[in-house]
Design an enzyme around this catalytic site. Structure first.
Site, PDB file in Angstrom:
ATOM      1  N   TYR A 114       3.114  -2.600 -10.665  1.00 38.50           N
ATOM      2  CA  TYR A 114       1.730  -3.024 -10.255  1.00 38.50           C
ATOM      3  C   TYR A 114       1.196  -4.148 -10.790  1.00 38.50           C
ATOM      4  O   TYR A 114       1.812  -4.790 -11.875  1.00 38.50           O
ATOM      5  CB  TYR A 114       0.986  -1.828 -11.153  1.00 38.50           C
ATOM      6  CG  TYR A 114       1.198  -0.429 -10.586  1.00 38.50           C
ATOM      7  CD1 TYR A 114       0.280   0.428  -9.762  1.00 38.50           C
ATOM      8  CD2 TYR A 114       2.460   0.332 -11.276  1.00 38.50           C
ATOM      9  CE1 TYR A 114       0.428   1.620  -9.497  1.00 38.50           C
ATOM     10  CE2 TYR A 114       2.440   1.619 -10.844  1.00 38.50           C
ATOM     11  CZ  TYR A 114       1.751   2.361 -10.159  1.00 38.50           C
ATOM     12  OH  TYR A 114       1.779   3.443  -9.714  1.00 38.50           O
ATOM     13  N   HIS A 145      -3.112  -0.340  -6.575  1.00 37.52           N
ATOM     14  CA  HIS A 145      -1.872   0.384  -6.260  1.00 37.52           C
ATOM     15  C   HIS A 145      -0.542  -0.618  -6.550  1.00 37.52           C
ATOM     16  O   HIS A 145      -0.587  -1.613  -6.843  1.00 37.52           O
ATOM     17  CB  HIS A 145      -1.925   0.438  -4.803  1.00 37.52           C
ATOM     18  CG  HIS A 145      -2.811   1.427  -4.253  1.00 37.52           C
ATOM     19  ND1 HIS A 145      -2.803   2.913  -4.355  1.00 37.52           N
ATOM     20  CD2 HIS A 145      -4.197   1.326  -3.765  1.00 37.52           C
ATOM     21  CE1 HIS A 145      -3.961   3.464  -3.826  1.00 37.52           C
ATOM     22  NE2 HIS A 145      -4.785   2.533  -3.491  1.00 37.52           N
ATOM     23  N   LYS A 148       4.583  -0.898   0.839  1.00 37.66           N
ATOM     24  CA  LYS A 148       5.082  -1.594  -0.515  1.00 37.66           C
ATOM     25  C   LYS A 148       6.337  -2.492  -0.201  1.00 37.66           C
ATOM     26  O   LYS A 148       7.124  -2.071   0.828  1.00 37.66           O
ATOM     27  CB  LYS A 148       5.532  -0.580  -1.588  1.00 37.66           C
ATOM     28  CG  LYS A 148       4.220   0.391  -2.122  1.00 37.66           C
ATOM     29  CD  LYS A 148       4.697   1.244  -3.126  1.00 37.66           C
ATOM     30  CE  LYS A 148       3.520   2.341  -3.289  1.00 37.66           C
ATOM     31  NZ  LYS A 148       2.145   1.788  -3.184  1.00 37.66           N
TER      32      LYS A 148
END
Length: 307
Positions: free
Chosen positions: A244, A252, A283
């Site tokens: 993070y 997020h 991601k």
């Protein structure tokens, strides 16, 4: 020093103040693993203890802000102490000592019960005061409602006045003990002796040192931590860590870190699966490997050409 208690490979922090320091001052998150005292049969919201990753516990010990402790089991104690301990006072589950069949309360228990009774009386007075203020604010409206009811029933003469509600309140007010607020302790004195564990060496309660997978994960973890990231476990996204840019309460995760040894082949299907998962959850997948000199290399995976 922050005490971290070890239990079969798990690192636990029992103090709320220590858990706050770990997150606020050292950017380590951990995960709550205990049930709430008032709602023990649910798992949507958890409480202490704070369970740390092995890498988090080792990092805290390595930088010198925490110490690893293990409980000394009875079979490890000196047998001579066991014999002499039979003549000593023991403590029962209710907090009192026992001498044969007679229970003798401890001074700490008496002080706690006295404080509990004082807290109950204080809360009762506060509840009574709040109830009295409410009735005073509604007294005029209550009187108007009663007069209207008499008029609707055609009663021309007023009935003898009833006893005032405020005068009856002191005798009729009830404050159940189960409704009182109590202070829940966030730490306790261990009931059994503990000893310090050397995090450099493997033990049954701390089996991680020397394991190749752990050493690689730790080097990656520390390198990312030193770069200023917050890191949590990444098993729910198929990786070793989630990375993070700030506190996970506000951000997020940007990366899914997958740790691999530099000299071991990585199956192509694993690479494709990690890339597809990272794309679906928006991601970036990081393939992380630690070199023998301690340097960590990163390779990012992203799907391109998708419409």
């Amino acid at each position: 020093m922050i005490p971290i208690h070890l239990l079969q490979g798990s690192a636990l922090v029992w103090s709320a103040e220590d858990a706050r320091k770990i997150r606020q001052h050292h950017r380590l998150v951990g995960s709550l693993a205990g049930s709430l005292p008032r709602k023990p049969r649910q798992n949507a919201r958890l409480g202490l203890p704070l369970k740390l990753l092995p890498e988090e516990a080792r990092l805290l010990a390595e930088i010198g802000v925490a110490v690893l402790l293990r409980r000394v089991r009875e079979e490890e104690e000196d047998p001579g102490n066991k014999e002499s301990g039979k003549q000593d006072e023991g403590w029962n589950a209710e907090g009192g000592s026992r001498q044969g069949a007679e229970e003798v309360p401890r001074p700490e228990v008496e002080a706690y019960l006295k404080a509990l009774e004082e807290s109950y009386e204080e809360q009762r007075q506060l509840g009574l005061r709040e109830k009295r203020n409410l009735l005073e604010s509604l007294s005029e409206r209550i009187a108007q409602g009663r007069a209207k009811c008499r008029r609707d029933r055609g009663q021309q003469t007023a009935k003898p006045p009833k006893p005032a509600l405020l005068e009856e309140l002191e005798e009729s007010f009830q404050f159940p003990r189960e409704a009182m607020m109590v202070q829940l302790p966030t730490a306790r004195v261990p009931l059994t002796p503990t000893e310090v564990v050397d995090w450099h060496h493997s033990t049954p309660d701390w089996p991680h040192p020397g394991q190749r997978a752990h050493e690689i994960r730790y080097q990656v973890f520390r390198d990312l931590w030193e770069r200023g990231y917050f890191i949590t476990g990444g098993s729910k996204f198929g990786g070793d860590f989630l990375v993070y840019p700030g506190d996970p309460m506000r951000f997020h995760a940007h990366y899914i870190a997958v740790c691999a040894a530099p000299d071991e082949p990585l199956p192509l299907c694993n690479i494709v699966g990690a890339g597809r998962l990272g794309c679906n959850v928006k991601k970036t997948v990081l393939l992380c490997s630690a070199q023998r000199d301690g340097a960590v290399s990163y390779t990012s995976l992203q799907w391109t050409g998708l419409q």
